[in-house]
Design a protein around this motif. Structure first.
Motif, PDB file in Angstrom:
ATOM      1  N   THR A  66     -41.074 -25.471 -84.302  1.00 21.74           N
ATOM      2  CA  THR A  66     -40.866 -26.846 -83.840  1.00 21.74           C
ATOM      3  C   THR A  66     -39.813 -26.866 -82.747  1.00 21.74           C
ATOM      4  N   CYS A  67     -39.927 -27.827 -81.837  1.00 20.57           N
ATOM      5  CA  CYS A  67     -38.959 -27.889 -80.738  1.00 20.57           C
ATOM      6  C   CYS A  67     -37.550 -28.116 -81.289  1.00 20.57           C
ATOM      7  N   TYR A  68     -36.592 -27.521 -80.613  1.00 29.32           N
ATOM      8  CA  TYR A  68     -35.200 -27.468 -81.061  1.00 29.32           C
ATOM      9  C   TYR A  68     -34.585 -28.842 -81.340  1.00 29.32           C
ATOM     10  N   PRO A  69     -34.772 -29.858 -80.472  1.00 25.94           N
ATOM     11  CA  PRO A  69     -34.195 -31.173 -80.766  1.00 25.94           C
ATOM     12  C   PRO A  69     -34.670 -31.749 -82.098  1.00 25.94           C
ATOM     13  N   ALA A  70     -35.959 -31.564 -82.434  1.00 29.40           N
ATOM     14  CA  ALA A  70     -36.480 -32.062 -83.709  1.00 29.40           C
ATOM     15  C   ALA A  70     -35.775 -31.378 -84.868  1.00 29.40           C
ATOM     16  N   TYR A 107     -41.804 -36.566 -84.200  1.00 26.45           N
ATOM     17  CA  TYR A 107     -40.638 -36.218 -85.015  1.00 26.45           C
ATOM     18  C   TYR A 107     -40.654 -36.983 -86.335  1.00 26.45           C
ATOM     19  N   ILE A 108     -41.064 -38.245 -86.260  1.00 32.81           N
ATOM     20  CA  ILE A 108     -41.007 -39.108 -87.443  1.00 32.81           C
ATOM     21  C   ILE A 108     -41.878 -38.569 -88.568  1.00 32.81           C
ATOM     22  N   TYR A 109     -43.037 -37.998 -88.229  1.00 27.80           N
ATOM     23  CA  TYR A 109     -43.920 -37.436 -89.248  1.00 27.80           C
ATOM     24  C   TYR A 109     -43.348 -36.118 -89.783  1.00 27.80           C
ATOM     25  N   LEU A 110     -42.721 -35.339 -88.886  1.00 26.34           N
ATOM     26  CA  LEU A 110     -42.069 -34.106 -89.320  1.00 26.34           C
ATOM     27  C   LEU A 110     -40.904 -34.422 -90.253  1.00 26.34           C
ATOM     28  N   LEU A 111     -40.172 -35.496 -89.939  1.00 22.55           N
ATOM     29  CA  LEU A 111     -39.047 -35.903 -90.778  1.00 22.55           C
ATOM     30  C   LEU A 111     -39.524 -36.312 -92.167  1.00 22.55           C
ATOM     31  N   PHE A 363     -35.885 -24.783 -76.961  1.00 21.66           N
ATOM     32  CA  PHE A 363     -37.040 -24.032 -77.444  1.00 21.66           C
ATOM     33  C   PHE A 363     -38.135 -24.994 -77.878  1.00 21.66           C
ATOM     34  N   GLY A 364     -39.357 -24.678 -77.507  1.00 21.30           N
ATOM     35  CA  GLY A 364     -40.510 -25.435 -77.977  1.00 21.30           C
ATOM     36  C   GLY A 364     -40.848 -26.663 -77.162  1.00 21.30           C
ATOM     37  N   PRO A 395     -32.113 -22.282 -82.002  1.00 21.72           N
ATOM     38  CA  PRO A 395     -31.208 -21.953 -83.112  1.00 21.72           C
ATOM     39  C   PRO A 395     -30.744 -20.512 -83.127  1.00 21.72           C
ATOM     40  N   GLY A 396     -31.507 -19.610 -82.499  1.00 24.64           N
ATOM     41  CA  GLY A 396     -31.121 -18.204 -82.511  1.00 24.64           C
ATOM     42  C   GLY A 396     -30.437 -17.748 -81.235  1.00 24.64           C
ATOM     43  N   ALA A 397     -30.283 -18.649 -80.270  1.00 22.27           N
ATOM     44  CA  ALA A 397     -29.703 -18.260 -78.979  1.00 22.27           C
ATOM     45  C   ALA A 397     -28.203 -18.017 -79.115  1.00 22.27           C
ATOM     46  N   SER A 398     -27.722 -17.023 -78.396  1.00 17.50           N
ATOM     47  CA  SER A 398     -26.298 -16.699 -78.419  1.00 17.50           C
ATOM     48  C   SER A 398     -25.544 -17.605 -77.452  1.00 17.50           C
ATOM     49  N   LYS A 399     -24.503 -18.279 -77.973  1.00 15.05           N
ATOM     50  CA  LYS A 399     -23.682 -19.134 -77.128  1.00 15.05           C
ATOM     51  C   LYS A 399     -23.012 -18.315 -76.029  1.00 15.05           C
ATOM     52  N   VAL A 400     -22.619 -17.094 -76.365  1.00 18.13           N
ATOM     53  CA  VAL A 400     -21.968 -16.216 -75.378  1.00 18.13           C
ATOM     54  C   VAL A 400     -22.924 -15.917 -74.233  1.00 18.13           C
ATOM     55  N   ASN A 401     -24.192 -15.629 -74.552  1.00 23.16           N
ATOM     56  CA  ASN A 401     -25.172 -15.339 -73.499  1.00 23.16           C
ATOM     57  C   ASN A 401     -25.397 -16.557 -72.610  1.00 23.16           C
ATOM     58  N   GLN A 402     -25.442 -17.746 -73.228  1.00 30.21           N
ATOM     59  CA  GLN A 402     -25.609 -18.973 -72.447  1.00 30.21           C
ATOM     60  C   GLN A 402     -24.421 -19.167 -71.498  1.00 30.21           C
ATOM     61  N   GLU A 403     -23.231 -18.982 -72.017  1.00 26.67           N
ATOM     62  CA  GLU A 403     -22.034 -19.178 -71.194  1.00 26.67           C
ATOM     63  C   GLU A 403     -21.916 -18.119 -70.111  1.00 26.67           C
ATOM     64  N   ASN A 404     -22.341 -16.897 -70.402  1.00 24.56           N
ATOM     65  CA  ASN A 404     -22.315 -15.851 -69.375  1.00 24.56           C
ATOM     66  C   ASN A 404     -23.282 -16.174 -68.245  1.00 24.56           C
ATOM     67  N   ARG A 405     -24.423 -16.743 -68.598  1.00 24.60           N
ATOM     68  CA  ARG A 405     -25.403 -17.141 -67.573  1.00 24.60           C
ATOM     69  C   ARG A 405     -24.819 -18.245 -66.690  1.00 24.60           C
TER      70      ARG A 405
END
Length: 422
Positions: A66-70, A107-111, A363-364, A395-405
């Motif tokens: 499922t997409c990350y915001p959901a 999202y509402i149905y997933l919730l 993601f997603g 959810p699995g992305a590294s904050k360090v990798n994001q900040e390095n980018r």
């Protein structure tokens, strides 16, 4: 998937005793909007807590495709239900629905499915939407109510715009946030009364807000690297969704700008006419969209008019200009998710001097990835000075990798500033 006919309705009896939980995204905006609901007799709690268990709650009850915001929104709501702060038999959840082709409409149905899985299938979930997708006997949006909510959103846009430009240059640390808090508290009090939502009163408040923020910025030289933030609406605005992106940019000595949410409303209203032109949707829908767009454009003009005496602040361009900029890049029929609005906002930021642009992509989010990444080449052709970097959030992305980018993007920006003629 839970069908429409299966949902638990929020009844008139529930309105008196139930607490409605509202997830976070835009703190200033959502606080004010939630308070409008309170003024109409609802018990509302705006969720500001974003501890680490939220992602785990989301992953536990939502499929990891499922997409990350959901995942984050559902995780935050379930986490709140399980926190012990609320009576599980007297709580309801509120979530927005656009009604478009984006998965956010589901999202509402997933919730509801996640609530059943967690053992809370009896909890009603209220859809906040402009399309009459679902009806609840105890919850309704009247025109005056929507009008006040939109006014609150525009207050949030003005404060967000000016605060983001003040924060990097404030002489006393924290004075910008203290001013935001002062005005938020004042507006929370005012938004409880319909009389304070008149056009003339709102414009007067706009001027006082602008005056206050102008005292912080003054004539301070704007000498920091300018970064624009675009992307999917949740991760663009919610610090929990983008791992504190704005705070990180401040720590790196940057000034940043995020387009206001008013533009997204205008985009949704404009798309009614696009639906008619491309897909033959009803004339009634088009008429409603045009009427809503006319109101939004009038408020936009008010904001731009209020900002004219303050040339130190970078003001947004009109929505019509954003649409014109977008037409250079992509067809207006591309309207899933942020659709054609995304390249339009990117072009606006570049033309305003925010030539380094982060495209926050969760993601997603298929529409966002296609439009966000798919338009970068064309944008770079139109704006050779553009320094556009997509950054992925999941959810699995590294904050360090994001900040390095992001650090790489800033290094390129600073290097370009040293070039002759920059």
């Amino acid at each position: 998937m839970v069908g429409k006919a299966d949902y638990i309705k929020f009844t008139k009896e529930m309105k008196r005793e139930y607490t409605i939980l509202v997830p976070t995204m835009l703190p200033i905006h959502f606080k004010l909007i939630s308070n409008v609901l309170v003024s109409y007799g609802y018990k509302v709690d705006f969720l500001e807590d974003v501890d680490g268990d939220i992602k785990e709650s989301g992953l536990r009850y939502v499929h990891n495709d499922t997409c990350y915001p959901a995942l984050l929104v559902i995780g935050q709501l379930i986490n709140a239900v399980e926190s012990g702060r609320y009576d599980k038999d007297k709580v309801a959840l509120l979530i927005t629905q656009t009604g478009g082709g984006c998965r956010a409409s589901n999202y509402i149905y997933l919730l509801r499915k996640a609530l059943k899985k967690a053992g809370y299938g009896h909890i009603p979930v209220i859809s906040l939407n402009f399309n009459m997708i679902e009806k609840h006997p105890g919850f309704s949006l009247t025109v005056p109510m929507l009008y006040r909510m939109l006014y609150c959103a525009f207050y949030g846009d003005l404060m967000m715009l000016m605060a983001n430009q003040c924060r990097p240059y404030e002489k006393r640390k924290g004075e910008t946030d203290r001013l935001v808090k002062k005005w938020t508290e004042k507006l929370l009090e005012e938004s409880s009364h319909a009389s304070t939502m008149r056009y003339s009163h709102v414009k007067k408040n706009y001027r006082m807000i602008a005056d206050d923020f102008n005292r912080i910025l003054g004539d301070t030289p704007r000498n920091k690297v300018k970064v624009g933030i675009v992307g999917e609406i949740y991760v663009k605005y919610a610090s929990f969704g983008n791992n504190g992106l704005e705070e990180f940019l401040l720590s790196q000595g940057c000034e940043y700008m995020v387009p206001g949410v008013l533009g997204f409303f205008q985009y949704c209203f404009e798309n009614r006419a696009v639906d008619r032109e491309y897909y033959g949707k009803s004339r009634i829908s088009v008429a409603a969209g045009k009427a809503a767009l006319a109101v939004a454009n009038r408020w936009e003009e008010m904001m731009l008019d209020v900002l004219k005496p303050y040339p130190e602040f970078v003001a947004p361009v009109s929505f019509e200009k954003v649409k014109e900029l977008s037409n250079q890049v992509i067809d207006i029929g591309v309207k899933m998710g942020e659709g054609w609005l995304l390249p339009g906002e990117t072009a606006e930021l570049i033309e305003k001097g925010y030539t380094s642009v982060i495209c926050a992509q969760p993601f997603g989010c298929l529409p966002n990835h296609i439009v966000g990444k798919g338009t970068i080449r064309k944008l770079r052709e139109l704006y050779p000075e553009a320094n556009i970097f997509p950054v992925d959030y999941d959810p699995g992305a590294s904050k360090v990798n994001q900040e390095n980018r992001i650090k790489l993007m800033l290094a390129i920006a600073r290097e370009r500033e040293q070039e002759p003629g920059a």
